[in-house]
Design an enzyme around this catalytic site. Structure first.
Site, PDB file in Angstrom:
ATOM      1  N   ASN A 151       0.767  -1.144   0.149  1.00  0.00           N
ATOM      2  CA  ASN A 151       0.114   0.004   0.050  1.00  0.00           C
ATOM      3  C   ASN A 151       0.817   1.344   0.150  1.00  0.00           C
ATOM      4  O   ASN A 151       0.409   2.449   0.206  1.00  0.00           O
ATOM      5  CB  ASN A 151      -1.170   0.095   1.179  1.00  0.00           C
ATOM      6  CG  ASN A 151      -1.916  -1.208   1.242  1.00  0.00           C
ATOM      7  OD1 ASN A 151      -1.620  -2.157   2.129  1.00  0.00           O
ATOM      8  ND2 ASN A 151      -2.795  -1.275   0.329  1.00  0.00           N
ATOM      9  N   MET A 194      -9.662  -0.927   3.719  1.00  0.00           N
ATOM     10  CA  MET A 194      -8.747  -0.657   4.687  1.00  0.00           C
ATOM     11  C   MET A 194      -9.221  -0.213   6.039  1.00  0.00           C
ATOM     12  O   MET A 194      -8.661   0.007   6.883  1.00  0.00           O
ATOM     13  CB  MET A 194      -7.750   0.303   4.043  1.00  0.00           C
ATOM     14  CG  MET A 194      -6.494  -0.095   3.740  1.00  0.00           C
ATOM     15  SD  MET A 194      -5.644   1.219   3.009  1.00  0.00           S
ATOM     16  CE  MET A 194      -5.668   0.835   1.421  1.00  0.00           C
ATOM     17  N   ILE A 250       1.189   7.153  -0.134  1.00  0.00           N
ATOM     18  CA  ILE A 250       0.511   6.093   0.947  1.00  0.00           C
ATOM     19  C   ILE A 250      -0.910   5.809   0.281  1.00  0.00           C
ATOM     20  O   ILE A 250      -1.588   6.794   0.108  1.00  0.00           O
ATOM     21  CB  ILE A 250       0.477   6.521   2.342  1.00  0.00           C
ATOM     22  CG1 ILE A 250       2.119   6.756   3.029  1.00  0.00           C
ATOM     23  CG2 ILE A 250      -0.024   5.485   3.324  1.00  0.00           C
ATOM     24  CD1 ILE A 250       2.129   7.471   4.311  1.00  0.00           C
ATOM     25  N   CYS A 251      -1.473   4.642   0.372  1.00  0.00           N
ATOM     26  CA  CYS A 251      -2.661   4.507   0.006  1.00  0.00           C
ATOM     27  C   CYS A 251      -3.668   4.235   1.236  1.00  0.00           C
ATOM     28  O   CYS A 251      -3.505   2.739   1.913  1.00  0.00           O
ATOM     29  CB  CYS A 251      -3.012   3.335  -0.886  1.00  0.00           C
ATOM     30  SG  CYS A 251      -4.682   3.128  -1.357  1.00  0.00           S
ATOM     31  N   LEU A 252      -4.063   5.294   1.848  1.00  0.00           N
ATOM     32  CA  LEU A 252      -4.762   4.797   3.120  1.00  0.00           C
ATOM     33  C   LEU A 252      -6.071   5.851   3.216  1.00  0.00           C
ATOM     34  O   LEU A 252      -5.900   6.912   3.137  1.00  0.00           O
ATOM     35  CB  LEU A 252      -3.931   5.325   4.360  1.00  0.00           C
ATOM     36  CG  LEU A 252      -4.224   5.020   6.049  1.00  0.00           C
ATOM     37  CD1 LEU A 252      -4.667   3.431   5.802  1.00  0.00           C
ATOM     38  CD2 LEU A 252      -3.314   5.609   6.812  1.00  0.00           C
TER      39      LEU A 252
END
Lengths: 200, 194
Positions: A83, B1, A91-93
């Site tokens: 991620n 997520m 960042i993939c959040l």
């Protein structure tokens, strides 16, 4: 920067320093300039992950509209994670994008990123190459992530996997070391494939 | 997520709320400086809440802060702490004592929604005589079910608003009123003839 943003960053700064995690040196923030628009974050690699023992530096940019919009965060330290882009550190959040809420703070953001290190989401990848390796060849992924951790994040060196020899072989042929590491990591340390990719 | 347990903000706000309870008890000694971790901090600016409002999910904000948050994301109206659905009218204002107003009226935001207030239960019985609850008077000719000919004078009595024209409900009501009108005309004719 608007007054509320500065006020808040000052408070959050203290909060991180006084927090339990701050006392254990798991998370840290420091100022880059005096205007509180740019900060430097640091998180410790969580235990029982390939990132254990590493120290990861983050670039935190606080927007004018903070806290109504999320801070922009990316990894400065190179990291091998599905991620997180192995090239740019993006960042993939979700909480740094559409799931941001104004009550979140620097502390919760840093802890969320730390939690992301212990629970990757390969189905929602930022780095497709890493995500594919995670899903198809988890063992190689672990070794690669651990190697990157000791290479870039200062973790103690692990038992040799023959990775150094392969890197040296490529650098002796004239490749840049960083490029050699990335190419070998992407080709799951298959030296023929890496050589072909680099020199053809 | 989002199913990342650490990533959710609720647990953090809960724990900080629990921690803050201790210093709040000795506020009397350190009144000049707002105590660290006070219970009455706005969840957005982290300062003592001014023009305080509380959401139905129980989270405290300054009205200007919450207003700006809801303006920033018009299509995702959620509580900044627990992500419950909220809206501008569904907050409760908190009116404390010693509230000094010294703001520029030109910079005022839309006011906080008013508090929901209901009259206390009246157990005094006949003495009130319904005068404080509104005054109602009707007169007219007509027998019991045909009150449509009667005119009414109603004060302080909220009637339900008529439905939007064009909706099936308003068509139905118009049809019903026509039926009753004809029944009443027939009844009066019958009275004359009889």
């Amino acid at each position: 920067m608007s007054n509320i943003a500065v006020q808040r960053i000052k408070r959050e700064f203290k909060e991180v320093a006084k927090s339990e995690e701050g006392a254990k040196c798991e998370i840290r923030v420091e100022l880059v300039n005096d205007s509180f628009t740019e900060l430097r974050g640091e998180i410790a690699g969580p235990p029982d992950t390939p990132y254990e023992g590493g120290k990861y530096h983050l670039e935190i940019k606080v927007p004018e509209t903070y806290p109504f919009n999320p801070p922009k965060v990316r990894f400065i330290t190179k990291i091998w994670h599905p991620n997180i882009s192995s090239v740019t550190g993006a960042i993939c959040l979700d909480i740094l994008k559409d799931q941001w809420a104004a009550a979140m703070t620097l502390r919760t953001v840093l802890l969320s990123i730390q939690a992301l290190l212990s629970s990757a989401e390969p189905d929602d990848p930022q780095d497709a190459v890493v995500a594919r390796q995670y899903k198809e060849n988890y063992d190689v992924f672990l070794k690669t992530a651990r190697f990157w951790c000791s290479c870039y994040a200062g973790a103690p060196k692990q038992a040799s996997n023959g990775f150094e020899e392969k890197i040296k072989w490529l650098t002796d042929m004239g490749a840049n070391e960083q490029v050699a590491i990335r190419t070998l990591s992407s080709s799951s340390w298959n030296i023929e494939k890496a050589t072909e990719e680099l020199f053809s | 997520m989002a199913d990342n347990p650490e990533a959710m903000p609720e647990c953090d706000s809960e724990s900080s709320g629990a921690r803050s309870r201790k210093p709040a008890s000795n506020t009397a000694t350190e009144q000049s400086d707002p105590p660290e971790g006070s219970m009455f901090e706005c969840n957005i600016c982290l300062d003592t809440a001014r023009d305080a409002v509380v959401s139905y999910c129980g989270h405290l904000f300054c009205w200007p802060c919450l207003h700006q948050w809801l303006e920033t994301r018009p299509n995702r109206q959620m509580c900044p702490v627990c992500k419950a659905g909220i809206s501008k009218d569904k907050v409760i204002p908190l009116y404390g004592r010693g509230d000094t107003k010294h703001e520029d009226p030109r910079e005022r935001l839309p006011p906080r929604p008013p508090g929901q207030r209901s009259e206390p239960e009246n157990s005094a019985g006949f003495s009130s005589f319904g005068l404080d609850g509104g005054f109602q008077m009707s007169f007219g000719i007509g027998a019991f079910p045909f009150g449509f000919f009667a005119s009414s004078l109603n004060f302080g009595d909220m009637r339900p608003a008529s439905p939007q024209p064009g909706t099936p409900q308003s068509e139905q009501e118009q049809f019903l009123s026509k039926v009753f009108l004809w029944v009443a005309i027939l009844f009066i004719l019958w009275l004359f003839l009889a």
